[in-house]
Design an enzyme around this catalytic site. Structure first.
Site, PDB file in Angstrom:
ATOM      1  N   ASN A   1      -9.972   0.307   0.516  1.00  0.00           N
ATOM      2  CA  ASN A   1      -8.982   1.351   0.779  1.00  0.00           C
ATOM      3  C   ASN A   1      -8.874   2.168  -0.503  1.00  0.00           C
ATOM      4  OD1 ASN A   1      -6.781   2.922   1.299  1.00  0.00           O
ATOM      5  ND2 ASN A   1      -5.319   1.236   1.522  1.00  0.00           N
TER       6      ASN A   1
ATOM      7  N   LYS B   1      -7.331   4.829  -1.041  1.00  0.00           N
ATOM      8  CA  LYS B   1      -6.020   5.476  -1.174  1.00  0.00           C
ATOM      9  C   LYS B   1      -6.202   6.941  -1.622  1.00  0.00           C
ATOM     10  CE  LYS B   1      -3.945   0.960  -1.812  1.00  0.00           C
ATOM     11  NZ  LYS B   1      -2.897   0.119  -2.399  1.00  0.00           N
TER      12      LYS B   1
ATOM     13  N   HIS C   1       0.025   0.787   6.737  1.00  0.00           N
ATOM     14  CA  HIS C   1      -0.024   0.253   5.372  1.00  0.00           C
ATOM     15  C   HIS C   1       1.397   0.261   4.793  1.00  0.00           C
ATOM     16  CE1 HIS C   1      -0.941  -0.203   1.151  1.00  0.00           C
ATOM     17  NE2 HIS C   1      -2.127  -0.664   1.520  1.00  0.00           N
TER      18      HIS C   1
ATOM     19  N   GLY D   1      -1.305  -3.964  -5.931  1.00  0.00           N
ATOM     20  CA  GLY D   1      -1.411  -3.194  -7.172  1.00  0.00           C
ATOM     21  C   GLY D   1      -0.636  -3.792  -8.334  1.00  0.00           C
TER      22      GLY D   1
HETATM   23  P1  13P Z   1      -4.718  -3.562  -4.527  1.00  0.00           P
HETATM   24  O1  13P Z   1      -6.015  -4.278  -4.235  1.00  0.00           O
HETATM   25  O2  13P Z   1      -4.837  -2.457  -5.509  1.00  0.00           O
HETATM   26  O3  13P Z   1      -3.615  -4.533  -4.842  1.00  0.00           O
HETATM   27  O4  13P Z   1      -4.280  -2.842  -3.152  1.00  0.00           O
HETATM   28  C1  13P Z   1      -4.272  -3.570  -1.981  1.00  0.00           C
HETATM   29  C2  13P Z   1      -4.071  -2.645  -0.858  1.00  0.00           C
HETATM   30  O5  13P Z   1      -3.016  -2.069  -0.696  1.00  0.00           O
HETATM   31  C3  13P Z   1      -5.197  -2.413   0.052  1.00  0.00           C
HETATM   32  O6  13P Z   1      -4.794  -1.729   1.190  1.00  0.00           O
END
Ligand code: 13P
Length: 248
Positions: free
Chosen positions: A8, A10, A97, A173
């Site tokens: 992902n 983002k 999400h 995150g």
């Molecule tokens: P991280 O791997 O950066 O913690 O993010 C996870 C996430 O939200 C995947 O959709």
């Protein structure tokens, strides 16, 4: 079943970054084709980068959107429809999400509507669920995830049409990862819910997400009912993304 290793991306990066990342992922798999024996791969770039990224991918890597509209078409400024994702040759779309639940107040009902649009267009809906830190401290994590699941599963939910991603909000995150016991308990709970509420619920993939890295992937993937990972930060470097698959 093969694990689904899903990135992902983002809201990160330029077009150039996205193209280079896609190229690096494809090249890394071509250099190590045995990764394909146990893993399926998916990347979910920002909507504007879907079409160019598609041109860099091979059949070894699927493409997915990060969200879609609950409406089919028309005057919905800013929305991207499931049909448009399908037109861009996406196979998957991430829905619900926790960032969308948190920053855009998305409800389970809205997520269900989006998932039904996705299924109508032949996309697989990756439905995200997960509790906040406070909910876990109160011991309510299964209640919260259970409700998210039941209220957001679309009509027609089956092993062919949906994937569930369990992402504890406090692990996204942050570098904090749920313990393997916590992951095992939640994935077993989700599996039980799917068996009662989805067709072929024993075969629906359940992904774990939240600070998955090459260094912790092996122990996460060893947990029963973990059928892959939804990866944020570590999916932005092909080496780390593929390192996670390698660990499995
Ligand atoms: P991280 O791997 O950066 O913690 O993010 C996870 C996430 O939200 C995947 O959709």
């Amino acid at each position: 079943m093969k694990k689904l290793i899903a990135g992902n991306w983002k809201m990160n990066g330029s077009m150039e970054n996205a193209l280079n990342l896609a190229k690096d992922v494809v090249a890394g798999i071509q250099e190590n084709t045995q990764l394909l024996e146990n893993n399926d791969f998916l990347v979910c770039p920002p909507a504007l980068h879907l079409a160019p990224v598609r041109t860099e991918l091979t059949s070894a890597v699927s493409l997915g959107g990060q969200d879609c509209s609950p409406f089919d078409k028309g005057a919905y400024t800013g929305d991207v429809s499931a049909a448009m994702l399908n037109d861009m040759k996406c196979d998957y779309v991430i829905l619900g999400h926790s960032e969308r639940r948190q920053y855009y107040c998305e409800s389970n009902m809205l997520i269900k509507q989006k998932a039904e649009m996705a299924l109508e267009q032949g996309l697989k809906a990756i439905i995200c669920v997960g509790e906040t830190e406070g909910e876990r401290e109160e011991g309510r994590e299964q209640e919260v995830v259970g409700q998210q699941l039941l209220e957001s599963l679309p009509e027609g939910a089956s092993a062919d049409t949906i994937v569930i991603a369990y992402e504890p909000v406090w692990a996204i995150g942050t570098g904090k990862v749920a313990t393997t016991d916590d992951i095992a308990a939640m994935h077993a709970y989700i599996r039980a819910q799917l068996k009662s509420n989805a067709k072929d619920g024993d075969k629906v993939r359940i992904l774990y997400g939240g600070s998955v890295k090459p260094t912790n992937a092996a122990e996460i993937f060893a947990v029963e009912d973990v059928n892959g990972a939804l990866i944020g930060g570590a999916s932005l470097q092909a080496h780390d993304f593929l390192g996670i698959a390698q660990a499995g």
